[in-house]
Design an enzyme around this catalytic site. Structure first.
Site, PDB file in Angstrom:
ATOM      1  N   VAL A  77      19.615  24.816 -13.962  1.00  0.00           N
ATOM      2  CA  VAL A  77      21.763  24.606 -13.499  1.00  0.00           C
ATOM      3  C   VAL A  77      21.469  23.067 -14.131  1.00  0.00           C
ATOM      4  O   VAL A  77      20.806  22.056 -13.454  1.00  0.00           O
ATOM      5  CB  VAL A  77      21.481  25.089 -12.466  1.00  0.00           C
ATOM      6  CG1 VAL A  77      23.227  24.129 -12.095  1.00  0.00           C
ATOM      7  CG2 VAL A  77      21.697  26.214 -11.784  1.00  0.00           C
TER       8      VAL A  77
ATOM      9  N   ALA B 279      20.374  17.703 -13.464  1.00  0.00           N
ATOM     10  CA  ALA B 279      19.425  19.321 -13.545  1.00  0.00           C
ATOM     11  C   ALA B 279      18.811  19.714 -12.113  1.00  0.00           C
ATOM     12  O   ALA B 279      18.263  18.528 -12.013  1.00  0.00           O
ATOM     13  CB  ALA B 279      19.434  19.708 -15.152  1.00  0.00           C
ATOM     14  N   LYS B 280      18.413  20.830 -12.922  1.00  0.00           N
ATOM     15  CA  LYS B 280      17.325  21.025 -11.122  1.00  0.00           C
ATOM     16  C   LYS B 280      16.811  22.823 -11.680  1.00  0.00           C
ATOM     17  O   LYS B 280      17.951  23.291 -12.743  1.00  0.00           O
ATOM     18  CB  LYS B 280      18.019  21.486 -10.114  1.00  0.00           C
ATOM     19  CG  LYS B 280      16.954  21.028  -9.015  1.00  0.00           C
ATOM     20  CD  LYS B 280      16.072  19.762  -8.962  1.00  0.00           C
ATOM     21  CE  LYS B 280      15.214  18.981  -8.194  1.00  0.00           C
ATOM     22  NZ  LYS B 280      15.034  18.306  -7.600  1.00  0.00           N
ATOM     23  N   GLY B 281      15.448  23.168 -11.985  1.00  0.00           N
ATOM     24  CA  GLY B 281      15.059  23.631 -12.273  1.00  0.00           C
ATOM     25  C   GLY B 281      14.008  25.198 -10.827  1.00  0.00           C
ATOM     26  O   GLY B 281      13.678  24.364  -9.997  1.00  0.00           O
TER      27      GLY B 281
ATOM     28  N   ASP C 136       8.762  18.454  -9.177  1.00  0.00           N
ATOM     29  CA  ASP C 136       9.239  18.538  -7.753  1.00  0.00           C
ATOM     30  C   ASP C 136       8.436  19.586  -6.725  1.00  0.00           C
ATOM     31  O   ASP C 136       7.211  19.548  -6.935  1.00  0.00           O
ATOM     32  CB  ASP C 136      10.919  19.882  -7.767  1.00  0.00           C
ATOM     33  CG  ASP C 136      12.221  19.207  -6.688  1.00  0.00           C
ATOM     34  OD1 ASP C 136      12.601  18.096  -7.031  1.00  0.00           O
ATOM     35  OD2 ASP C 136      11.708  20.290  -6.092  1.00  0.00           O
TER      36      ASP C 136
END
Ligand code: GLU
Length: 447
Positions: free
Chosen positions: A91, A136-138, A177
């Protein structure tokens, strides 16, 4: 920033048990959406801050939406020859101030809403520390603890392939992360580079040094958290020497913060990981606990410490509490029993807005995630710049630059808090959201 997980009671609630666990008499109050869903929590923080900043409805609508959301389902060949289908997300919340930046998380309970929240927090975090990135992040729904190295590599390479349309050193740059590390980043960098036909080190950060990683990146989150705690202790007149510290989550962020706080003279009285919590009021040697964990896989069983229920760690008699695990750990139910004077959020989103209000009322100093754990992305920024410049900075240069960025961000948030008479989270969010809103207004609306 791999951090250790603790049982996520809110996830059970999310799956249909609408009660807060509580120990007192009476019927528990119903949970609000912001207590059960990280995205609702991030939106509630945003809405409150946008109202304070008097942002226009149009600007609010824009900044509270995630720009791009990609959901992928993909196969991985497992070691026993079977085929398993995994689900992953990437995202991008906002790209106004630069390419989007944010980690990749491997966890069995990853959801799209969690990834949206984490992406939004990355936008604010990059703005607070003034680095030219959006957020953003996944996430991939998987249990890396039950997968072999080959399976993890297959999963990483295929996930990278699936999200390649979004990736690139000028568009979206992942980093480690929860439960991902430099090995995962190396596979991502290699996969992306194979697709384009040449080596692109700047496409991920948190890589091994041998392929363009930066000095100091591994320790950055814990080190940045300690710098912010030191600044806060100085400004609010709290002595670090002899202060009792409890750390929830003993992964990369928590263990490093414990080590640096110990070096600063604090006493680590309790730590936990996904397997349990340990306590010793006289102090645990953080360096020895780290060695014990790397030998046995857990902090549990550390000689000279008593085992305590993990939930008790948050409520232990301490001066400084460092939540370094997952979201929504400090909630309406346990917030009134927190005894710490300072909470430094090494994790993303560990405190719900309802708990925030209680802690503020009780005079607890909250050092919010978008400031306290921003060290990781600050060092990622340095790594990205070095990769683009094709020039590696020596360690002292990284360290100096790093401390300057973290201290300056602390001071800006502190001044905003003093000036507007608000808590540090509200101040940090006000600072961040106004920067992104200003950048949006300055660029104008296309077409
Ligand atoms: N995962 C880290 C965070 O939540 C680091 C992100 C990055 O370096 O891009 O801040």
């Amino acid at each position: 920033m791999p951090a250790e997980a603790v049982p996520r009671t809110y996830l059970c609630q999310r799956k249909g048990n609408p009660t807060v666990e509580h120990s007192g008499p009476g019927t528990p109050a119903a949970l609000t959406p912001a207590e059960t869903d990280p995205y609702a929590m991030a939106l509630s923080q945003f809405d409150q801050t946008a109202a304070r900043l008097e942002l226009s409805p149009g600007m609010r609508g824009l900044l509270r939406s995630c720009k791009r959301e990609l959901c992928v389902h993909f196969p991985v060949r497992m070691d026993d020859g079977s085929l398993r289908t995994f689900t992953g997300y990437r995202v991008q919340h906002n790209l106004t101030r630069g390419p989007s930046k944010g980690g990749l998380r491997y966890h069995p309970q990853v959801t799209l809403d969690e990834v949206r929240a984490l992406a939004m927090w990355m936008t604010w975090k990059c703005a607070v520390v003034n680095i030219p990135f959006g957020g953003a992040k996944g996430g991939v729904v998987c249990n890396p603890k039950e997968m072999s190295e080959t399976e993890l590599e297959g999963l990483t390479r295929r996930y990278t392939t699936e999200i390649t349309p979004l990736l690139g050193p000028a568009s979206d740059i992942p980093a480690p992360d929860v439960y991902t590390d430099e090995r995962v980043m190396a596979w991502m960098m290699d996969t992306y580079s194979m697709h384009v036909g040449y080596t692109v080190p700047a496409v991920v950060t948190g890589k091994p040094l041998s392929i363009g990683g930066s000095q100091g990146r591994l320790e950055a989150t814990g080190r940045g958290c300690t710098i912010v705690i030191k600044e806060a202790a100085e400004h609010f007149g709290i002595r670090l020497e002899g202060a009792a510290v409890a750390v929830q989550g003993f992964g990369n962020a928590g263990s490093v913060a414990a080590r640096y706080l110990q070096e600063a003279g604090a006493r680590i009285i309790a730590v936990s990981d996904s397997r349990g919590a340990i306590h010793n009021a006289g102090g645990l040697d953080a360096v020895k606990v780290i060695a014990h964990k790397s030998k046995t896989g857990s902090v549990v069983g550390f000689p000279g410490a008593e085992s305590i229920p993990p939930a008790d760690l948050l409520e232990s008699e301490c001066d400084i509490l460092v939540p370094a695990a997952l979201e929504a750990q400090i909630v309406r139910e346990n917030a009134p029993r927190i005894k710490a004077k300072i909470i430094a959020e090494a994790a993303n989103g560990p405190t719900t807005p309802e708990a925030d209000a209680i802690l503020w009322e009780n005079g607890v100093l909250m050092l919010p995630d978008i400031l306290a754990n921003a060290g990781g992305v600050v060092c990622s920024y340095f790594e990205w710049v070095q990769c683009l410049q094709k020039f590696a900075w020596p360690e002292p240069q990284v360290c100096d630059g790093f401390s300057n960025f973290m201290s300056r961000a602390f001071h800006e948030v502190y001044h905003m808090a003093q000036q507007r008479r608000v808590d540090m989270r509200t101040a940090a969010l006000m600072l961040a959201i106004s920067k992104v809103a200003d950048a949006t207004a300055t660029r104008g609306i296309y077409p």
